[in-house]
Design a protein around this motif. Structure first.
Motif, short mmCIF file in Angstrom:
data_model
loop_
_atom_site.label_atom_id
_atom_site.label_comp_id
_atom_site.label_asym_id
_atom_site.label_seq_id
_atom_site.Cartn_x
_atom_site.Cartn_y
_atom_site.Cartn_z
N UNK A 34 19.51 28.89 23.95
CA UNK A 34 18.82 29.16 25.20
C UNK A 34 18.04 27.92 25.59
N UNK A 35 17.83 27.74 26.88
CA UNK A 35 17.12 26.58 27.40
C UNK A 35 15.83 27.05 28.05
N UNK A 58 20.69 36.57 19.06
CA UNK A 58 21.46 37.13 20.17
C UNK A 58 20.95 38.51 20.59
N UNK A 59 20.50 39.32 19.64
CA UNK A 59 20.00 40.66 19.96
C UNK A 59 18.79 40.58 20.88
N UNK A 60 17.92 39.61 20.68
CA UNK A 60 16.75 39.46 21.54
C UNK A 60 17.17 39.07 22.96
N UNK A 61 18.16 38.21 23.06
CA UNK A 61 18.63 37.77 24.37
C UNK A 61 19.29 38.94 25.11
N UNK A 89 14.39 40.35 25.79
CA UNK A 89 13.06 40.24 25.21
C UNK A 89 12.40 38.94 25.67
N UNK A 90 11.08 38.94 25.67
CA UNK A 90 10.34 37.73 26.01
C UNK A 90 10.45 36.75 24.85
N UNK A 91 10.85 35.54 25.13
CA UNK A 91 11.02 34.50 24.12
C UNK A 91 9.89 33.47 24.27
N UNK A 92 9.62 32.76 23.19
CA UNK A 92 8.60 31.72 23.19
C UNK A 92 9.28 30.39 22.89
N UNK A 93 9.05 29.41 23.75
CA UNK A 93 9.61 28.08 23.52
C UNK A 93 8.84 27.42 22.38
N UNK A 94 9.54 26.96 21.33
CA UNK A 94 8.84 26.32 20.21
C UNK A 94 8.28 24.94 20.57
N UNK A 95 8.77 24.34 21.63
CA UNK A 95 8.31 23.00 22.01
C UNK A 95 7.04 23.06 22.86
N UNK A 96 7.07 23.86 23.94
CA UNK A 96 5.92 23.86 24.86
C UNK A 96 5.12 25.16 24.82
N UNK A 97 5.64 26.20 24.16
CA UNK A 97 4.91 27.45 24.04
C UNK A 97 5.04 28.38 25.24
N UNK A 98 5.90 28.06 26.19
CA UNK A 98 6.07 28.89 27.39
C UNK A 98 6.73 30.21 27.02
N UNK A 158 9.14 33.21 28.33
CA UNK A 158 10.16 33.38 29.35
C UNK A 158 11.19 34.39 28.90
N UNK A 159 11.95 34.89 29.84
CA UNK A 159 13.09 35.76 29.58
C UNK A 159 14.33 35.02 30.08
N UNK A 160 15.41 35.15 29.38
CA UNK A 160 16.63 34.43 29.72
C UNK A 160 17.16 34.88 31.07
N UNK A 161 17.08 36.17 31.38
CA UNK A 161 17.66 36.70 32.61
C UNK A 161 16.74 36.58 33.81
N UNK A 162 15.50 36.10 33.64
CA UNK A 162 14.61 35.89 34.80
C UNK A 162 15.11 34.72 35.63
#
Length: 53
Positions: free
Chosen positions: A17-18, A30-33, A37-46, A48-52
């Motif tokens: 995911x990007x 894959x189950x979270x995607x 589910x709301x994901x957390x970027x490990x680089x910037x901490x944002x 986000x949801x993939x489908x938003x």
């Protein structure tokens, strides 16, 4: 939650995911995607949801 539900996360595959903010590419379960589910970027901490859009 049953024992089998808990084991799904151990056997589930990952997908790339990007992050929409910093454009970092990460591997997520894959189950979270699929559950959107709301994901957390490990680089910037944002958050986000993939489908938003």
């Amino acid at each position: 939650m049953s024992l089998f539900d808990g084991l799904k996360f151990l056997t589930s595959k990952s997908t790339k995911v990007v992050c929409p903010q910093c454009k970092a590419s990460t591997e997520q379960i894959s189950a979270k995607v699929r559950k959107n589910a709301t994901l957390v970027c490990p680089k910037c901490g944002a958050l986000f949801r993939v489908n938003d859009k």
